[in-house]
Design a protein around this motif. Structure first.
Motif, PDB file in Angstrom:
ATOM      1  N   PHE A  41       0.845  -1.138  -0.276  1.00 33.69           N
ATOM      2  CA  PHE A  41      -0.204   0.192   0.475  1.00 33.69           C
ATOM      3  C   PHE A  41       0.736   1.305  -0.197  1.00 33.69           C
ATOM      4  O   PHE A  41       1.879   1.179   0.519  1.00 33.69           O
ATOM      5  N   ARG A  42       0.227   2.331  -0.668  1.00 39.85           N
ATOM      6  CA  ARG A  42       1.066   4.087  -0.646  1.00 39.85           C
ATOM      7  C   ARG A  42       1.024   4.144   1.293  1.00 39.85           C
ATOM      8  O   ARG A  42       0.189   3.926   1.629  1.00 39.85           O
ATOM      9  N   THR A  44      -0.281   6.864   2.211  1.00 43.03           N
ATOM     10  CA  THR A  44      -0.878   8.091   2.100  1.00 43.03           C
ATOM     11  C   THR A  44      -1.782   7.508   2.965  1.00 43.03           C
ATOM     12  O   THR A  44      -2.020   6.921   3.384  1.00 43.03           O
ATOM     13  N   PRO A  45      -2.877   9.173   3.522  1.00 40.99           N
ATOM     14  CA  PRO A  45      -3.978   8.864   4.334  1.00 40.99           C
ATOM     15  C   PRO A  45      -5.107   7.471   3.777  1.00 40.99           C
ATOM     16  O   PRO A  45      -5.316   6.192   4.346  1.00 40.99           O
ATOM     17  N   THR A  46      -4.886   7.989   2.015  1.00 41.43           N
ATOM     18  CA  THR A  46      -5.739   6.673   2.152  1.00 41.43           C
ATOM     19  C   THR A  46      -5.476   5.322   1.692  1.00 41.43           C
ATOM     20  O   THR A  46      -5.864   3.872   2.217  1.00 41.43           O
ATOM     21  N   GLY A  47      -3.940   4.679   0.882  1.00 41.17           N
ATOM     22  CA  GLY A  47      -3.018   3.927   1.874  1.00 41.17           C
ATOM     23  C   GLY A  47      -3.359   2.989   3.197  1.00 41.17           C
ATOM     24  O   GLY A  47      -2.832   2.195   3.155  1.00 41.17           O
ATOM     25  N   TYR A  48      -3.079   3.794   4.321  1.00 43.53           N
ATOM     26  CA  TYR A  48      -2.813   3.947   5.729  1.00 43.53           C
ATOM     27  C   TYR A  48      -4.536   3.340   5.860  1.00 43.53           C
ATOM     28  O   TYR A  48      -4.618   1.595   6.830  1.00 43.53           O
ATOM     29  N   TRP A  49      -5.522   3.497   5.582  1.00 46.55           N
ATOM     30  CA  TRP A  49      -6.509   2.960   5.614  1.00 46.55           C
ATOM     31  C   TRP A  49      -7.072   1.686   4.889  1.00 46.55           C
ATOM     32  O   TRP A  49      -7.359   1.113   5.287  1.00 46.55           O
ATOM     33  N   ALA A  50      -6.732   2.252   2.998  1.00 48.76           N
ATOM     34  CA  ALA A  50      -6.567   0.866   2.883  1.00 48.76           C
ATOM     35  C   ALA A  50      -5.946  -0.330   3.390  1.00 48.76           C
ATOM     36  O   ALA A  50      -6.327  -1.507   3.052  1.00 48.76           O
ATOM     37  N   SER A  52      -5.312  -1.224   6.862  1.00 49.45           N
ATOM     38  CA  SER A  52      -6.140  -1.378   8.167  1.00 49.45           C
ATOM     39  C   SER A  52      -7.317  -2.009   7.725  1.00 49.45           C
ATOM     40  O   SER A  52      -7.438  -3.028   8.174  1.00 49.45           O
TER      41      SER A  52
END
Length: 66
Positions: A41-42, A44-50, A52
């Protein structure tokens, strides 16, 4: 990124995390050490969310190792 394998039953597991500047790589393993899946995952906030969401798709996550 890879999806959860078909037919994998939620079970106690641990997540290993390898962090880098631009990416994080997660591995989901059972409490007996069997690899279920891994994904990248990247950072980035979106990557950390993904990441999780992906980790929790295997069930409860009582332990995470970095």
């Amino acid at each position: 990124m890879c999806a959860r394998p078909t037919g994998v039953v939620a079970q106690p597991l641990e997540n290993g995390e390898d962090t880098h500047l631009d990416t994080i790589h997660l591995a989901a393993i059972t409490d007996t050490g069997q690899l279920l899946a891994d994904a990248e995952f990247r950072t980035t906030p979106t990557g950390y969310w993904a990441a999780s969401v992906w980790a929790r798709s295997f069930g409860d996550v009582p332990t995470v190792g970095v």
